[in-house]
Design an enzyme around this catalytic site. Structure first.
Site, PDB file in Angstrom:
ATOM      1  N   SER A 182       0.776  -1.072   0.040  1.00  0.00           N
ATOM      2  CA  SER A 182      -0.041   0.094   0.061  1.00  0.00           C
ATOM      3  C   SER A 182       0.905   1.254   0.049  1.00  0.00           C
ATOM      4  CB  SER A 182      -0.950  -0.078   1.193  1.00  0.00           C
ATOM      5  OG  SER A 182      -1.869   1.112   1.038  1.00  0.00           O
ATOM      6  N   ASP A 423     -10.164  -4.177  -8.634  1.00  0.00           N
ATOM      7  CA  ASP A 423      -9.809  -3.068  -7.517  1.00  0.00           C
ATOM      8  C   ASP A 423      -9.567  -1.788  -8.224  1.00  0.00           C
ATOM      9  OD1 ASP A 423      -8.819  -2.324  -4.546  1.00  0.00           O
ATOM     10  OD2 ASP A 423      -7.488  -1.465  -5.826  1.00  0.00           O
ATOM     11  N   HIS A 476     -10.701 -14.335   1.040  1.00  0.00           N
ATOM     12  CA  HIS A 476     -11.355 -13.276   1.937  1.00  0.00           C
ATOM     13  C   HIS A 476     -10.366 -12.754   2.821  1.00  0.00           C
ATOM     14  CE1 HIS A 476     -14.152 -11.014   4.311  1.00  0.00           C
ATOM     15  NE2 HIS A 476     -13.757 -11.600   5.325  1.00  0.00           N
TER      16      HIS A 476
END
Length: 497
Positions: A182, A423, A476
């Site tokens: 990120s 995404d 998940h």
């Protein structure tokens, strides 16, 4: 926001004068048990602090987990998390560490932990660091210590590594890698370059630097933002007409700060349509982010509003600790539920005692500071550092999550800011574009890589020792996602994907 910062600084100044925080340049503790985990830990965990700014008394908190492989030559990974002020515990408990939260309704007691069967510590020593100062349990005794940025934080991390490995000489010869996801993916190549430069001038101890890896990294470049438009068009979120209008009126402009009225209007429509989907994964239902970071998407507005209406009378009592700013309530079926649980686990008095948290340093642990601490964005673009480091022969792995990806270290999915093909935060189109822009020749053409005789993703390798890989699937949570572990373990052990 300003009010909270002033209050924080006032409290810190008072504590400094009162001498609440013990003066120590470094400290460590071997942790054998953790609240919520049944029995002794089946891995070696050390926690502690390293002082990185003597003038201001800045100490960075860390979690170190020794490789479960038990080999002397196991790789050593420094892991950073996104944010920019998110705790690295997110990476440890939601992504690549050896424990994860049991997903069950919060009952007011300590949330339970269980083993992550796909922890990266199975093949590598991992040092998780709360950075920058103010994230997690890292602190400064003087208010001035919190005024840091991307460059100063990177230099502090270099100082941290020098001191930590100096105190743990058994890892001096271990192959060293710097990793992050990120927002942290933006500064990882910069830190790697600084370590390389330190080795070149003979700064001791010499670190056995081998390379770095970044998961769906932000770069600071316009491509991170502009690639959202073709992404949204390709998935039918915006019309052909709007796509063509944006291309026609926004050419060469900064999509975050357009100068053309027509471009700004078109982008306004674009963002309105994009807000109808979950940016981290367009196929999922929108969900409130628990303790979201400052770069939050539209779903975070609800989180922000929820936190603002909570006052002192509504504070939650957790095992003797007052949680003054509880995170937004999250439904059990929400993918960020484990992030919600982490808030109550970390503020438990038993947890602080087990981890060896210094009294009077961090009054309330928050998973991510929502822009209430200063942080200078002073690395304009990370792309040149990718080029510099890999041109000097260091290995690099750039990977993205395909079909499901995430950003800002929220609970769930395999590491990252989100460059997967579902995404919309930092789409894979932008990631592939800047990797190609480095201009290095291809040595291994685009191909599938496999796990259990099935395609696990796709990869391509370049002459500068850079590997680009995708990880396919819709897992998940990262701890349940075997393909992510397979990708990492093969690459870090210098095996072909």
């Amino acid at each position: 926001m300003v009010g909270r910062l002033l209050l924080l600084l006032a409290v810190l100044t008072t504590r400094q004068l009162a001498g609440a925080a013990a003066a120590s340049s470094s400290s460590s503790k071997v942790v054998t048990r953790l609240p919520g985990f049944q029995g002794r830990l089946p891995f070696h965990l050390e926690t502690g602090y390293v002082e990185v700014d003597e003038d201001n008394g800045t100490e960075l908190f860390y979690y170190f987990i020794e490789s479960e492989a038990g080999t002397e030559d196991a790789p050593f990974l420094l892991w950073l998390t996104g944010g920019d002020h998110c705790t690295v515990f997110s990476g440890l408990a939601f992504e690549i560490g050896p424990v994860k939260f049991v997903v069950e309704p919060y009952s007011g007691t300590t949330p339970r932990l269980e083993i992550n069967p796909h922890s990266w510590t199975k093949v590598a020593n991992i040092l998780f660091v709360d950075t920058p100062v103010g994230a997690g349990f890292s602190f400064s005794r003087r208010p001035q210590g919190y005024h840091v940025g991307e460059v100063s934080t990177s230099l502090q991390l270099h100082e941290f590594l020098i001191k930590w490995i100096g105190d743990h000489p058994k890892f001096l010869s271990s192959p060293l890698y710097i990793g992050g996801d990120s927002y942290a993916g933006k500064i990882v190549p910069f830190i790697t370059q600084k370590i390389s430069e330190g080795n070149e001038v003979g700064r001791r101890p010499l670190l056995n630097l081998k390379g770095y890896l970044v998961g769906n990294p932000a770069t600071g470049e316009r491509i991170d933002e502009s690639s959202k438009v073709p992404f949204a068009h390709g998935f039918g979120i915006i019309s052909d007409q709007l796509y063509e209008t944006i291309l026609g009126h926004c050419q060469g402009q900064d999509y975050k700060n357009p100068t053309s009225v027509l471009c700004a209007k078109a982008l306004g429509t674009f963002h309105s349509l994009l807000s109808e989907v979950m940016l981290a994964h367009i196929l999922r239902e929108k969900c409130v982010f628990s303790s979201a970071g400052p770069h939050a998407e539209t779903g975070d507005s609800a989180a922000s509003a929820s936190r603002k209406i909570l006052n002192e009378e509504e504070a939650v009592i957790v095992t003797g600790k007052r949680v003054k700013h509880p995170p937004p309530r999250v439904s059990l079926g929400c993918y960020s539920y484990t992030a919600y649980l982490s808030y109550f686990w970390a503020n438990d008095a038993l947890t602080r005692d087990a981890l060896g948290i210094k009294d009077g340093t961090v009054d309330e642990w928050v998973r991510c500071h929502s822009g209430d601490l200063p942080y200078a964005v002073d690395i304009g673009s990370s792309i040149r550092y990718h080029r510099n480091v890999t041109a000097n022969g260091y290995r690099a792995l750039v990977y993205i999550m395909v079909l499901s990806a995430e950003r800002l270290n929220l609970a769930g999915i395999c590491i990252g800011v989100g460059s997967g093909d579902h995404d919309a935060v930092v789409p894979h189109l932008g990631t592939q574009a800047w990797v190609r822009s480095l201009g290095f020749p291809i040595v291994d053409q685009w191909r599938a890589w496999h796990l259990d005789d099935q395609s696990a993703g796709f990869t391509i390798s370049y002459s500068n020792n850079m590997t680009f890989a995708t990880v396919k699937g819709a897992g998940h949570t990262a701890p349940q996602y075997e393909r992510c572990y397979a990708m990492f373990s093969r690459w870090i052990l210098d095996q072909p994907l």
